[in-house]
Design an enzyme around this catalytic site. Structure first.
Site, mmCIF file in Angstrom:
data_model
loop_
_atom_site.group_PDB
_atom_site.id
_atom_site.type_symbol
_atom_site.label_atom_id
_atom_site.label_comp_id
_atom_site.label_asym_id
_atom_site.label_seq_id
_atom_site.Cartn_x
_atom_site.Cartn_y
_atom_site.Cartn_z
ATOM 1 N N GLY A 1 0.810 -1.214 0.000
ATOM 2 C CA GLY A 1 0.000 0.000 0.000
ATOM 3 C C GLY A 1 0.837 1.254 0.000
ATOM 4 O O GLY A 1 0.472 2.276 -0.595
ATOM 5 N N LYS B 1 -4.236 -4.583 11.946
ATOM 6 C CA LYS B 1 -3.996 -4.115 10.584
ATOM 7 C C LYS B 1 -4.070 -2.593 10.523
ATOM 8 O O LYS B 1 -5.095 -1.984 10.780
ATOM 9 C CB LYS B 1 -5.038 -4.725 9.637
ATOM 10 C CG LYS B 1 -4.874 -4.293 8.180
ATOM 11 C CD LYS B 1 -3.600 -4.808 7.578
ATOM 12 C CE LYS B 1 -3.499 -4.441 6.107
ATOM 13 N NZ LYS B 1 -2.186 -4.801 5.554
ATOM 14 N N LYS C 1 -3.129 -8.127 2.716
ATOM 15 C CA LYS C 1 -2.997 -8.355 1.274
ATOM 16 C C LYS C 1 -1.924 -9.377 0.952
ATOM 17 O O LYS C 1 -2.016 -10.079 -0.062
ATOM 18 C CB LYS C 1 -2.771 -7.040 0.534
ATOM 19 C CG LYS C 1 -1.424 -6.386 0.729
ATOM 20 C CD LYS C 1 -0.475 -6.644 -0.430
ATOM 21 C CE LYS C 1 0.827 -5.915 -0.272
ATOM 22 N NZ LYS C 1 1.421 -5.790 1.040
ATOM 23 N N LYS D 1 4.621 -10.386 5.549
ATOM 24 C CA LYS D 1 5.288 -10.706 4.289
ATOM 25 C C LYS D 1 6.142 -11.966 4.441
ATOM 26 O O LYS D 1 6.128 -12.853 3.575
ATOM 27 C CB LYS D 1 6.146 -9.527 3.835
ATOM 28 C CG LYS D 1 5.345 -8.308 3.435
ATOM 29 C CD LYS D 1 6.240 -7.136 3.108
ATOM 30 C CE LYS D 1 5.423 -5.948 2.597
ATOM 31 N NZ LYS D 1 4.351 -5.521 3.513
#
Length: 317
Positions: A9, A122, A213, A271
């Site tokens: 983002g 988040k 995401k 990640k």
């Protein structure tokens, strides 16, 4: 190859940058210049974050007091369309006219009993000072946590379970389409309680959260049997001892070795988790690195590569 990429983002709106349409457009233009050479040679799915964008829409909605602010699942859908439109346009300006594009609003199932709903983590929206964050928390009942030296709103981020639009995504890829999907982690949806009982009609509804995401695009990459899954961020690699004089980049690692280490929950942690999941489940390669290094990441010359074929952890010299 089929390459699934996940744009952070902050690659679309940088930290602390005014959240204008012009800034987002320029950042996506930069991203398109990195993606286009790879898209010319490979099949591609583009996922992306939406933390700053969905937070901005929530703020804009809260400013209009005549109606209740739209729920996060609806705001997730809005950002998928907005960001997908810009990615399509900017990539389309660089690739042959004949190459088709499609942005899919992607519903992803979550479990309404996921423990994440009791512990929001988040980050969404802009950064604030402590004083402003405290005021907004009191006014809107939002939850804030520290993000570096600033404060940001946090919302629940449950595990993605199933991608409902998987079949049309596969069909589009079979027809040489560049697909933008699972944007912002997708649109969170859950079956209403009792709808799994025999003889009942299953009723799907949106749910108030934002799916990470990286975990959503990892699930998509795994279900599509992608050859490579790449998370593109503002860091050029995963680092041990991040922020310390002893910090060193991880160049290659096995999923077991990397998952045994600890990384920040709100930034690099998801990640690393996603990369390890993909590499372990598929036997293929995942990578984390900077957007501008994408071609070198694919060649194994930059970023952090996670693969069962690696040997322990290899750090940069």
């Amino acid at each position: 190859m089929l390459i699934v990429t996940a744009l952070g983002g902050n690659a679309l709106l940088r930290r602390g940058q005014p959240m204008t349409s012009e800034n987002q457009r320029e950042n996506i233009r930069v991203a398109a210049r990195a993606l286009a050479p790879v898209a010319r040679l490979h099949d591609m799915v583009v996922g992306h974050g939406n933390g700053p964008q969905v937070g901005l829409l929530a703020l804009q909605g809260a400013a209009y007091t005549d109606v209740e602010t739209y729920p996060l699942d609806v705001l997730d859908a809005e950002t998928e369309g907005m960001i997908g439109y810009m990615i399509e346009q900017e990539l389309g300006n660089l690739l042959p006219f004949e190459r088709p594009f499609a942005t899919l609003l992607t519903m992803i199932e979550v479990d309404p009993k996921d423990p994440a709903f009791a512990n929001p983590t988040k980050f969404i929206g802009p950064v604030y000072t402590k004083e402003v964050a405290d005021r907004l928390a009191a006014e809107k009942s939002w939850v804030f946590k520290q993000d570096g030296d600033k404060w940001r709103r946090v919302v629940a981020s449950p595990e993605p379970k199933r991608i409902f639009e998987l079949r049309p995504i596969k069909w589009l890829l079979e027809h040489n389409t560049i697909v933008i999907a699972a944007g912002g982690g997708g649109i969170p949806a859950a079956y209403e309680p009792g709808s799994h009982q025999p003889g009942t009609h299953r009723k799907l509804a949106g749910i108030e959260c934002v799916i990470d995401k990286d975990l959503a695009t990892e699930l998509l990459a795994r279900e599509l049997k992608a050859d490579l899954y790449v998370m593109l961020t503002d860091a050029d690699a995963v680092y041990v001892d991040w922020g310390k004089p002893t910090q060193r980049a991880v160049r290659r690692a096995t999923p077991d070795a990397l998952s045994a280490m600890t990384f920040a929950a709100g930034s690099m942690g998801p990640k690393v988790d996603a990369a390890c999941r993909f590499a372990k489940a598929t036997g293929k390669t995942a990578a984390i690195g900077a957007l501008g290094d994408l071609e070198r990441i694919i060649a194994g010359e930059a970023g952090t590569t996670v693969s069962s074929a690696a040997s322990g952890i290899v750090l940069a010299r």
